[in-house]
Design an enzyme around this catalytic site. Structure first.
Site, PDB file in Angstrom:
ATOM      1  N   ASN A 148      -6.483 -22.105  29.100  1.00  0.00           N
ATOM      2  CA  ASN A 148      -6.534 -23.477  28.929  1.00  0.00           C
ATOM      3  C   ASN A 148      -6.539 -23.950  27.493  1.00  0.00           C
ATOM      4  O   ASN A 148      -5.343 -24.386  27.119  1.00  0.00           O
ATOM      5  CB  ASN A 148      -7.719 -23.863  29.920  1.00  0.00           C
ATOM      6  CG  ASN A 148      -7.319 -25.581  30.196  1.00  0.00           C
ATOM      7  OD1 ASN A 148      -6.566 -26.124  29.414  1.00  0.00           O
ATOM      8  ND2 ASN A 148      -8.089 -26.061  31.237  1.00  0.00           N
ATOM      9  N   ASP A 149      -7.525 -23.933  27.065  1.00  0.00           N
ATOM     10  CA  ASP A 149      -7.789 -24.443  25.787  1.00  0.00           C
ATOM     11  C   ASP A 149      -6.897 -23.964  24.681  1.00  0.00           C
ATOM     12  O   ASP A 149      -6.479 -24.708  23.825  1.00  0.00           O
ATOM     13  CB  ASP A 149      -9.249 -24.354  25.193  1.00  0.00           C
ATOM     14  CG  ASP A 149     -10.248 -25.428  26.268  1.00  0.00           C
ATOM     15  OD1 ASP A 149      -9.752 -26.247  26.820  1.00  0.00           O
ATOM     16  OD2 ASP A 149     -11.504 -25.161  26.172  1.00  0.00           O
TER      17      ASP A 149
END
Lengths: 97, 452
Positions: free
Chosen positions: B379-380
């Site tokens: 994600n990040d």
């Protein structure tokens, strides 16, 4: 011959430079194993814990010493096994190549 | 008396072996053998310590070693590879606790002067290390909220607490009493606890490394206090190597140590600017179609892959795609997962060949020529808002998965990433979301690929 305090300070400063130099060019891939491995190495605290418990006389000292030894032994055993398992992954991958 | 002449030479040998071990462990080819070095050195140092004259309480010592060592050995053998980061944290914390306890014992015994000062230093650093590491463990294990815990005047109160701990430590040295000693350790431990809870999970690897270095320093301080040079050298070695490692890790994430410790990552969520677009789900069969007809697929694995233990399935998916003539590469972000190298280790376990793994610098130029970027539980590290000033992620080097012609994201649910920030990538026109546990989703993809 240098003695006492200065000998100790000399040893520690040389050790600090050594620690810095030894890993200054480590690839990112090895960051985790290296952290785990150095985690094992400071398990040497077990030696100090054993000495502390070995010279404990009162019950209070024995209790604290006992905790110190148990925690330090966990550091040594756990640190070794975790590092070994992580490194084994690398070994396996290399053997396949 | 005979065995005791061996003590110093063996300690020296152990110190040399530790240095060689670290040296070997910083190269992939020799890493495994380095650990064997260190293991023998440690065993010898422990054995010879029993020969120190005037030692008592051997029975107690044996019980403590069996209890602590046995439990740790068992736990470390049993835990899944995904749990390794938090295991490093907890064993490091135990080392810190031991260092703290040794400092306490020396002070309890009425150490004075320089020795007392070093005991107090070992005590405070060790105590901070154990509570800090335990929080890191709890956060990574998911037994505690991973998001930063923040409240007003946090920095000021933490600073005051540290000040109080230092004053109590000084009192322990100059005006010792049991009450002050107890207060000293409670304050120190509380500081370790409170300074770690505002740190978000994304920064935990760096924090664990920092506490690892701190434990090393605490051990060195204890070594000074009790005049044991094996502890002085090994502790300093870890303190220095660990500090450098902490900096290298922070650099790999483009974070600075002060911003990690005092920045409270998710706390500055002032943006929240509306993201254009919507989340567009996709069925496994359609995703398989996209993958099967692609010429080049770049897989971006993340923590979700580790949690779902999907590495074997991902290897199968790779084989299946390659049998259809699809070129498969893996784009590995240095800090994907919860630790640097986490993904390398997992994919190596699943026998994904090394020549398919590419780090960020190598792969980023290739996304634009990839037909599909398959993001598995990351994600990040693929959040394009890192390119925009004002985003809490700004400046973090990311994998430019958004450049690929199509992006398929395997994700468990609609939650945010570790940093607690919405990911614009998921809302892009060419992005499709395949919801579900990563292992199940990949299995479905493999199944569906058979019909393509």
């Amino acid at each position: 011959m240098i003695t006492g305090m200065w000998a100790s300070v000399t040893i520690v400063i040389l050790a600090a430079f050594t620690g810095y130099e030894v890993i200054s060019r480590v690839p990112v891939m090895l960051h985790t194993p290296l952290m785990s491995g150095s985690n094992f190495i400071h398990g040497i605290v077990l030696v100090g814990a054993m000495i502390a418990l070995g010279h404990a006389h009162t019950p209070a000292e024995q209790v604290v010493g006992f905790i110190a030894v148990a925690l330090a032994a966990a550091n040594v055993a756990g640190g070794y096994v975790v590092t070994d398992r992580i490194l084994r992954m690398f070994l396996k991958a290399k053997a396949k190549e | 008396m005979s065995a005791s002449v061996l003590i110093e030479p063996i300690y020296l040998l152990a110190c040399v072996s530790f240095i060689l071990a670290l040296k070997r462990m910083s190269r992939p080819q020799t890493a495994a053998s380095g650990m064997v070095f260190a293991g023998f050195a440690m065993a010898a140092a422990i054995a010879v310590t029993c020969a120190i004259p005037g030692m008592e309480n051997f029975a107690l010592m044996g019980v403590a070693i069996l209890l602590g060592g046995g439990a740790a050995y068992y736990a470390a053998k049993k835990v899944a590879m995904t749990g390794m980061p938090q295991m490093v944290a907890i064993y490091n914390g135990m080392g810190g606790g031991a260092a703290g306890a040794i400092g306490a014992l020396e002070l309890l015994r009425g150490a004075s002067g320089v020795s007392a000062a070093f005991s107090a230093l070992g005590g405070i650093i060790g105590a901070v290390s154990i509570t800090g590491s335990v929080i890191a463990f709890l956060k990574l294990q998911g037994w505690m909220r991973e998001r930063p815990i923040v409240y007003p005047l946090q920095k000021a109160s933490n600073l005051a607490l540290l000040g109080a701990a230092i004053i109590a430590g000084a009192l322990c040295v100059f005006r010792p009493s049991r009450e002050i000693l107890a207060a000293f350790f409670i304050l120190s431990a509380a500081f370790g606890f409170l300074m770690t809870i505002p740190i978000g999970g994304a920064d935990m690897p760096v924090v664990i490394s920092l506490y690892n270095a701190l434990t090393g320093v605490a051990v060195a301080m204890d070594g000074f206090a009790i005049g044991n040079f094996a502890m002085m050298v090994a502790g300093t070695l870890v303190g220095a190597a660990g500090s450098l490692l902490t900096l290298l890790m922070a650099k790999a994430m483009n974070r600075s140590i002060p911003s990690i410790l005092f920045g409270a990552f998710g706390a500055v969520e002032q943006e929240g600017g509306d993201i254009a677009g919507s989340l567009k789900p996709i069925e496994a069969s359609d995703a398989a179609l996209m993958l099967g007809y692609a010429a080049k697929v770049i897989v971006v694995p993340g923590y979700g892959l580790a949690v779902a233990q999907a590495q074997q399935k991902v290897k199968e998916l790779m084989d299946s795609l390659e049998s259809k003539g699809v070129a498969v590469k893996f784009g590995i972000h240095p800090v994907a997962g919860r630790m640097p190298g986490h993904m390398d280790v997992l994919l190596a376990e699943a026998k994904v060949p090394y020549d398919r793994l590419f780090d960020r610098d190598e792969i980023n130029a290739e996304f634009s020529s990839a037909d599909v970027a398959l993001v598995i539980g990351a994600n990040d590290v693929v959040n394009p808002s890192a390119h925009r000033t004002g985003s809490p992620l700004y400046g973090m080097p990311i994998l430019d998965a958004e450049q690929a012609k199509n992006v398929i994201v395997l994700k468990r649910g609609k939650g945010k990433g570790f940093a607690g920030i919405e990911n614009e990538l998921f809302y892009k026109d060419n992005t499709r979301m395949l919801y579900g546990d990563a292992q199940e989703s990949v299995s479905k993809l493999i199944q569906a690929l058979k019909d393509v």
